[in-house]
Motif scaffolding. Structure first.
Motif, mmCIF file in Angstrom:
data_model
loop_
_atom_site.group_PDB
_atom_site.id
_atom_site.type_symbol
_atom_site.label_atom_id
_atom_site.label_comp_id
_atom_site.label_asym_id
_atom_site.label_seq_id
_atom_site.Cartn_x
_atom_site.Cartn_y
_atom_site.Cartn_z
ATOM 1 N N LYS A 27 -4.722 42.650 -21.308
ATOM 2 C CA LYS A 27 -4.530 41.400 -20.559
ATOM 3 C C LYS A 27 -5.012 40.196 -21.361
ATOM 4 N N MET A 28 -6.141 40.360 -22.035
ATOM 5 C CA MET A 28 -6.656 39.256 -22.847
ATOM 6 C C MET A 28 -5.733 38.950 -24.019
ATOM 7 N N ALA A 29 -5.213 39.997 -24.635
ATOM 8 C CA ALA A 29 -4.287 39.783 -25.755
ATOM 9 C C ALA A 29 -3.036 39.060 -25.285
ATOM 10 N N VAL A 33 -2.355 35.661 -27.095
ATOM 11 C CA VAL A 33 -1.283 35.782 -28.072
ATOM 12 C C VAL A 33 0.077 35.511 -27.452
ATOM 13 N N GLY A 34 0.314 35.993 -26.252
ATOM 14 C CA GLY A 34 1.612 35.837 -25.623
ATOM 15 C C GLY A 34 2.372 37.133 -25.639
ATOM 16 N N ASP A 35 3.467 37.167 -24.919
ATOM 17 C CA ASP A 35 4.228 38.407 -24.808
ATOM 18 C C ASP A 35 5.504 38.380 -25.634
ATOM 19 N N MET A 36 5.588 37.479 -26.624
ATOM 20 C CA MET A 36 6.703 37.400 -27.576
ATOM 21 C C MET A 36 8.025 37.000 -26.937
#
Length: 195
Positions: A27-29, A33-36
């Motif tokens: 969840k933190m990533a 970062v985002g889900d591309m």
């Protein structure tokens, strides 16, 4: 002596406190970062005044259609026809070709006056529609080639349009028409953008 881990070591390892679970790390990533995936709805459109508004896909579609060269040309043609019809109607009402009342000519009827008005109005409307369409197509072409939207596009388009219209009467008329139409286009563009 066996190489297997001691049963007493396992509870000690499990007893170590863990700060984050694997699901928490995921969840933190995703947060940082985002889900591309890229969503156009998340693009923020800056405004000069007022709150920032995010445009919907429908608004973007309509904006793209209105800014297209075909729509601009059609609108210039329709608006030119309307303006030409209004000027033609005014011109026909101010300068009617009335018969001389003292000569032995036959009197003009209301039908003949309206027929003449219609012909004059239609002639003016066609000419203005043609000028609007040519100017719009030339300006859109210049804007597409230059890749810049500024006052120079209207000036160049005015010069080319005026030159093409004046060229029917000769080279000198084409040059004068081009210069006059370019100056007029620049003045109108300056007036419209200064307000």
């Amino acid at each position: 002596m066996s190489m297997l881990p001691n049963a007493r070591d396992q509870p000690a390892e499990a007893a170590k406190p863990r700060l984050f679970d694997n699901a928490d790390l995921d969840k933190m990533a995703m947060q940082f970062v985002g889900d591309m995936h890229r969503y156009r709805e998340n693009v923020i459109i800056p405004r000069n005044m007022g709150p920032v508004k995010i445009k919907t896909n429908e608004e973007k579609l309509i904006e793209t259609a209105v800014e297209s060269c075909g729509f601009k040309c059609a609108m210039a043609c329709v608006m030119g026809y309307g303006l030409g019809a209004a000027l033609g109607l005014f011109s026909a009402s101010v300068n009617p070709s009335m018969a001389d009342p003292f000569a032995n000519e036959k009197k003009q009827t209301a039908r003949e006056v309206f027929r003449e008005m219609r012909a004059t109005t239609h002639s003016y409307a066609k000419n203005f529609a043609l000028i609007g369409a040519v100017f719009s197509v030339v300006e859109c072409t210049i804007e597409s080639k230059r890749g810049v939207t500024d006052w120079k596009n209207g000036t160049y388009a005015g010069g080319i349009t005026g030159g093409l219209i004046g060229l029917r009467a000769g080279i000198k008329a084409g040059v004068i028409g081009g210069l006059g139409f370019a100056a007029f286009s620049t003045a109108i563009d300056y007036y419209m953008h200064s307000r």
